[in-house]
Design a protein around this motif. Structure first.
Motif, mmCIF file in Angstrom:
data_model
loop_
_atom_site.group_PDB
_atom_site.id
_atom_site.type_symbol
_atom_site.label_atom_id
_atom_site.label_comp_id
_atom_site.label_asym_id
_atom_site.label_seq_id
_atom_site.Cartn_x
_atom_site.Cartn_y
_atom_site.Cartn_z
ATOM 1 N N UNK A 27 0.812 -1.219 0.000
ATOM 2 C CA UNK A 27 0.000 0.000 0.000
ATOM 3 C C UNK A 27 0.845 1.268 0.000
ATOM 4 N N UNK A 28 1.966 1.235 0.684
ATOM 5 C CA UNK A 28 2.837 2.422 0.713
ATOM 6 C C UNK A 28 3.377 2.725 -0.681
ATOM 7 N N UNK A 29 3.740 1.690 -1.412
ATOM 8 C CA UNK A 29 4.234 1.870 -2.782
ATOM 9 C C UNK A 29 3.115 2.395 -3.681
ATOM 10 N N UNK A 34 0.627 6.814 -6.766
ATOM 11 C CA UNK A 34 -0.481 7.756 -6.991
ATOM 12 C C UNK A 34 -0.042 9.198 -6.775
ATOM 13 N N UNK A 35 0.786 9.403 -5.747
ATOM 14 C CA UNK A 35 1.310 10.751 -5.508
ATOM 15 C C UNK A 35 2.161 11.195 -6.694
ATOM 16 N N UNK A 36 2.981 10.292 -7.218
ATOM 17 C CA UNK A 36 3.843 10.619 -8.352
ATOM 18 C C UNK A 36 3.015 10.984 -9.580
ATOM 19 N N UNK A 37 1.920 10.271 -9.802
ATOM 20 C CA UNK A 37 1.043 10.595 -10.929
ATOM 21 C C UNK A 37 0.458 11.996 -10.774
#
Length: 76
Positions: A27-29, A34-37
């Motif tokens: 989940x952390x990955x 998602x943050x990177x997107x």
């Protein structure tokens, strides 16, 4: 505070470093992906906006008519 394209570059490299963390799994990955997107999406818009302002400045610099103005919203 005024951000620069250099600041954006630093944020993008910091995001890349977070994505490269081999300790991130599950989940952390997925959260980091998602943050990177999201970061990438915003960064693309910032870059596109900068390109538009640059084109507007080129238009003003190359103008034949000294009275040519660009819209206020395109001033960098």
């Amino acid at each position: 505070m005024r951000n620069t394209l250099g600041d954006l570059n630093n944020h993008l490299f910091a995001q890349l470093e977070r994505l490269s963390d081999e300790g991130l799994t599950g989940d952390k990955l997925l959260e980091e992906i998602n943050r990177a997107k999201s970061v990438t999406s915003v960064a693309s818009q910032i870059i596109a906006n900068g390109a538009l302002v640059l084109e507007a400045r080129k238009l003003v610099d190359d103008r034949m008519n000294a009275d040519t103005t660009i819209p206020k919203m395109l001033e960098g």
